[in-house]
Enzyme design. Structure first.
Site, PDB file in Angstrom:
ATOM      1  N   HIS A 179     -11.013   1.030 -17.451  1.00 39.58           N
ATOM      2  CA  HIS A 179     -10.177   0.140 -17.939  1.00 39.58           C
ATOM      3  C   HIS A 179     -10.247  -0.738 -16.963  1.00 39.58           C
ATOM      4  O   HIS A 179     -10.360  -0.482 -15.813  1.00 39.58           O
ATOM      5  CB  HIS A 179      -8.567   0.697 -18.049  1.00 39.58           C
ATOM      6  CG  HIS A 179      -7.822   0.022 -18.745  1.00 39.58           C
ATOM      7  ND1 HIS A 179      -6.976  -0.641 -18.217  1.00 39.58           N
ATOM      8  CD2 HIS A 179      -7.201   0.059 -20.040  1.00 39.58           C
ATOM      9  CE1 HIS A 179      -6.224  -1.575 -18.941  1.00 39.58           C
ATOM     10  NE2 HIS A 179      -6.292  -0.934 -20.221  1.00 39.58           N
TER      11      HIS A 179
ATOM     12  N   ASP B 226      -7.481   4.845 -26.104  1.00 36.30           N
ATOM     13  CA  ASP B 226      -8.250   4.915 -27.290  1.00 36.30           C
ATOM     14  C   ASP B 226      -8.983   6.454 -27.422  1.00 36.30           C
ATOM     15  O   ASP B 226      -9.557   6.621 -28.361  1.00 36.30           O
ATOM     16  CB  ASP B 226      -9.311   3.814 -27.261  1.00 36.30           C
ATOM     17  CG  ASP B 226      -8.527   2.631 -27.498  1.00 36.30           C
ATOM     18  OD1 ASP B 226      -7.679   2.462 -28.448  1.00 36.30           O
ATOM     19  OD2 ASP B 226      -8.938   1.424 -26.927  1.00 36.30           O
TER      20      ASP B 226
HETATM   21  N1  ACO Z   1     -18.972   4.129 -19.527  1.00 33.41           N
HETATM   22  C1  ACO Z   1     -19.997   4.034 -18.360  1.00 33.41           C
HETATM   23  N2  ACO Z   1     -19.782   3.241 -17.401  1.00 33.41           N
HETATM   24  C2  ACO Z   1     -18.720   2.573 -17.290  1.00 33.41           C
HETATM   25  C3  ACO Z   1     -17.836   2.633 -18.366  1.00 33.41           C
HETATM   26  C4  ACO Z   1     -17.874   3.214 -19.376  1.00 33.41           C
HETATM   27  N3  ACO Z   1     -16.959   3.429 -20.372  1.00 33.41           N
HETATM   28  N4  ACO Z   1     -16.705   1.572 -18.069  1.00 33.41           N
HETATM   29  C5  ACO Z   1     -17.007   0.793 -16.982  1.00 33.41           C
HETATM   30  N5  ACO Z   1     -18.437   1.467 -16.491  1.00 33.41           N
HETATM   31  C6  ACO Z   1     -19.050   1.330 -15.177  1.00 33.41           C
HETATM   32  C7  ACO Z   1     -19.895  -0.072 -15.322  1.00 33.41           C
HETATM   33  O1  ACO Z   1     -20.991  -0.011 -15.748  1.00 33.41           O
HETATM   34  C8  ACO Z   1     -19.655  -0.570 -13.793  1.00 33.41           C
HETATM   35  O2  ACO Z   1     -20.537   0.071 -13.043  1.00 33.41           O
HETATM   36  P1  ACO Z   1     -21.334  -0.620 -11.961  1.00 33.41           P
HETATM   37  O3  ACO Z   1     -20.276  -0.958 -10.917  1.00 33.41           O
HETATM   38  O4  ACO Z   1     -22.470   0.210 -11.288  1.00 33.41           O
HETATM   39  O5  ACO Z   1     -22.150  -1.921 -12.500  1.00 33.41           O
HETATM   40  C9  ACO Z   1     -18.264  -0.023 -13.286  1.00 33.41           C
HETATM   41  O6  ACO Z   1     -18.107   0.932 -14.174  1.00 33.41           O
HETATM   42  C10 ACO Z   1     -17.260  -1.091 -13.680  1.00 33.41           C
HETATM   43  O7  ACO Z   1     -17.071  -1.735 -15.007  1.00 33.41           O
HETATM   44  P2  ACO Z   1     -16.711  -3.136 -15.520  1.00 33.41           P
HETATM   45  O8  ACO Z   1     -17.588  -3.321 -16.597  1.00 33.41           O
HETATM   46  O9  ACO Z   1     -16.791  -3.897 -14.359  1.00 33.41           O
HETATM   47  O10 ACO Z   1     -15.185  -2.672 -15.638  1.00 33.41           O
HETATM   48  P3  ACO Z   1     -14.316  -3.877 -16.578  1.00 33.41           P
HETATM   49  O11 ACO Z   1     -12.893  -3.930 -16.010  1.00 33.41           O
HETATM   50  O12 ACO Z   1     -15.238  -4.981 -16.684  1.00 33.41           O
HETATM   51  O13 ACO Z   1     -14.454  -3.066 -18.262  1.00 33.41           O
HETATM   52  C11 ACO Z   1     -13.742  -1.893 -19.909  1.00 33.41           C
HETATM   53  C12 ACO Z   1     -13.280  -2.404 -18.565  1.00 33.41           C
HETATM   54  C13 ACO Z   1     -14.137  -3.173 -20.879  1.00 33.41           C
HETATM   55  C14 ACO Z   1     -12.661  -1.194 -20.636  1.00 33.41           C
HETATM   56  C15 ACO Z   1     -14.961  -0.865 -19.656  1.00 33.41           C
HETATM   57  O14 ACO Z   1     -14.432   0.021 -18.908  1.00 33.41           O
HETATM   58  C16 ACO Z   1     -15.515  -0.254 -20.805  1.00 33.41           C
HETATM   59  O15 ACO Z   1     -16.318  -0.896 -21.564  1.00 33.41           O
HETATM   60  N6  ACO Z   1     -15.133   0.809 -21.612  1.00 33.41           N
HETATM   61  C17 ACO Z   1     -15.336   1.239 -22.739  1.00 33.41           C
HETATM   62  C18 ACO Z   1     -14.615   0.555 -23.904  1.00 33.41           C
HETATM   63  C19 ACO Z   1     -13.128   1.078 -24.027  1.00 33.41           C
HETATM   64  O16 ACO Z   1     -13.001   2.093 -24.013  1.00 33.41           O
HETATM   65  N7  ACO Z   1     -12.423   0.042 -24.365  1.00 33.41           N
HETATM   66  C20 ACO Z   1     -11.012   0.086 -24.355  1.00 33.41           C
HETATM   67  C21 ACO Z   1     -10.142  -0.451 -23.140  1.00 33.41           C
HETATM   68  S1  ACO Z   1      -8.505  -0.011 -23.554  1.00 33.41           S
HETATM   69  C22 ACO Z   1      -7.925  -1.127 -24.598  1.00 33.41           C
HETATM   70  O17 ACO Z   1      -8.465  -2.386 -24.696  1.00 33.41           O
HETATM   71  C23 ACO Z   1      -6.826  -0.702 -25.419  1.00 33.41           C
END
Ligand code: ACO
Length: 427
Positions: A309, A366
């Site tokens: 998140h 979720d």
């Molecule tokens: N699985 C694997 N790796 C992940 C995940 C994941 N679900 N989420 C983040 N990471 C990793 C990224 O690859 C990144 O790694 P790095 O630092 O080695 O490059 C690090 O964790 C940080 O991730 P970001 O993408 O910078 O985090 P951001 O804050 O931009 O994204 C998000 C948040 C979009 C929710 C992301 O965690 C994601 O895509 N999760 C899966 C989708 C999801 O569950 N969305 C629902 C969000 S809650 C809602 O809207 C109700």
């Protein structure tokens, strides 16, 4: 505050030092006020993805992502989930205080009064392909609804504004249920105003004209809880979209349509649908290590859906409430869903894995909501529509707040990296 932070920060560049004031809220990090940065210093702030940007002042919802705390108007989400219901929480989000019983009654009656759709709106459904995603239909139908309520929404008039907000909350279950009914070829059901908000949604979604539909009170309570937990989440992508659209003074119903579009994506509200697809694809507990390895592989676009998140760097407090509700409902219905076992195992393995621990990736709301909705009989492509229905309350609350504290049109700038000026090529 003075002990903890300076009252201003100094930014230095080749032309010297600039003092920028600091603003304090009641909770959470303070903010550097950069509003005069460009006008006074010819500088812009660069923050793509808005990771460090407070886009507005708001008194509606507070999240402490490090601690995993979510407050609606100061009340912890767990306490609201235990003691309140969705319409009471809607009132709280919109007006700032929990309703008295008389206020709650009046609010519920007001919502009931507006549940029907204009008959001509129903004709819009016929224009969609039968296999259209319910979210696509919702974006279109809610956008179309703005044409029916345009001239009578005087945004300067508090009563008219609140009426527009109540109208949206009331009609959203009817719109969402009709989107599903159309997509599976069922007749569209009319709302029943002798039912609660939640029970009415269930009867419109699952009832058929050929048989009586008796609403299971346990399921009505569960869907009400899902609505409550999804009602608001401060300046997320869809709420920010609604605020930006509304900052131009646009019709609020059209602004909500823009919020629905933003919510649809798998990185936001579409994740609940994506979680079920992912768990189904994993298929068995034995395949979990493979999925974890894929999620960690930077060459693979696969991510663990329902994990991570932007704000929470701890367990999303809504996830815990939903996990328990999912277990209770499955037990009530006598369902043994293998996807729940896979989800629980996946969570346990991921929470011990260095990759997820280091990046503070925890289950979000979720992760378990899809399992609960699936157990209740919701088709997967309706999950995000349920989210949109619930989040409408947050969107309209932010719209109401913005109408009283509008700083003019929202208009970000950019760091231009294209060609400098150049002459048109001569032939
Ligand atoms: N699985 C694997 N790796 C992940 C995940 C994941 N679900 N989420 C983040 N990471 C990793 C990224 O690859 C990144 O790694 P790095 O630092 O080695 O490059 C690090 O964790 C940080 O991730 P970001 O993408 O910078 O985090 P951001 O804050 O931009 O994204 C998000 C948040 C979009 C929710 C992301 O965690 C994601 O895509 N999760 C899966 C989708 C999801 O569950 N969305 C629902 C969000 S809650 C809602 O809207 C109700």
């Amino acid at each position: 505050m003075g002990d903890r932070r300076p009252y201003q920060v100094t930014v230095s560049d080749s032309s010297g030092d600039k003092q920028l004031p600091i603003l304090d809220g009641t909770l959470g990090p303070s903010a550097i006020n950069i509003q005069r940065l460009y006008a006074d210093h010819d500088l812009l702030a660069f923050d793509p993805g808005f990771r460090s940007t407070a886009s507005c002042r708001s008194a509606i919802t507070f999240i402490d992502g490090e601690q995993g705390i979510l407050l609606y108007r100061g009340y912890p989400i767990e306490e609201l989930a235990e003691h309140s219901n969705f319409l009471e929480v809607s009132y709280l989000l919109m007006f700032g205080e929990l309703p008295t019983s008389a206020e709650a009654q009046k609010f519920e009656n007001d919502v009931r009064h507006h549940t029907l759709l204009h008959e001509q709106i129903l004709k819009f459904y016929q224009g969609f392909r039968r296999d259209a995603h319910p979210m696509a239909i919702m974006v279109g139908v809610v956008g179309a609804l703005s044409a029916f309520y345009n001239d009578d929404i005087d945004q300067m008039d508090r009563v008219r504004r609140e009426e527009a907000a109540v109208r949206l909350i009331a009609k959203m279950p009817t719109i969402a249920a009709a989107s599903y009914a159309y997509s599976v070829g069922r007749p569209i059901r009319y709302p029943r105003n002798d039912h609660s908000y939640a029970a009415n949604f269930l009867q419109m979604l699952f009832g058929l004209p050929s048989a009586d539909y008796v609403v299971d009170p346990v399921l009505a309570k569960a869907i009400d809880l899902i609505f409550l937990l999804h009602a608001d989440h401060e300046q997320n992508a869809s709420t920010s979209t609604v605020r930006l659209a509304a900052s131009s003074g646009a019709n609020p119903i059209a602004c909500i349509a823009s919020g629905i579009a933003s919510l649809w994506g798998p990185a936001h509200g579409g994740a609940n649908e994506a979680v079920i697809r992912m768990l189904t694809e994993i298929g068995t507990v034995e395949n979990i290590p493979k999925a974890i390895a894929r999620a960690k592989d930077k060459e693979d676009p696969f991510r663990l859906m329902g994990f991570g998140h932007r704000v929470y760097k701890n367990v999303d407090p809504r996830a815990r409430v939903i996990q328990k509700a999912a277990k209770d409902v499955l037990e009530h219905l006598g369902i043994d869903d293998p996807l729940l076992d896979i989800a629980i195992q996946l969570e346990q393995i991921a929470l011990k894995d260095e990759y997820f621990v280091e990046r503070k990736l925890y289950p979000n709301v979720d992760f378990y909501s899809g399992i609960l909705l699936r157990a209740m009989g919701f088709p997967t492509n309706m999950f995000t529509a349920v989210f949109a229905l619930a989040r409408t309350v947050g969107w309209v609350s932010h719209w109401l707040e913005l109408t009283q504290d509008n700083h003019g049109i929202g208009r970000p700038r950019q760091l231009y990296v294209g060609h400098p000026r150049r002459p048109y090529p001569s032939s």
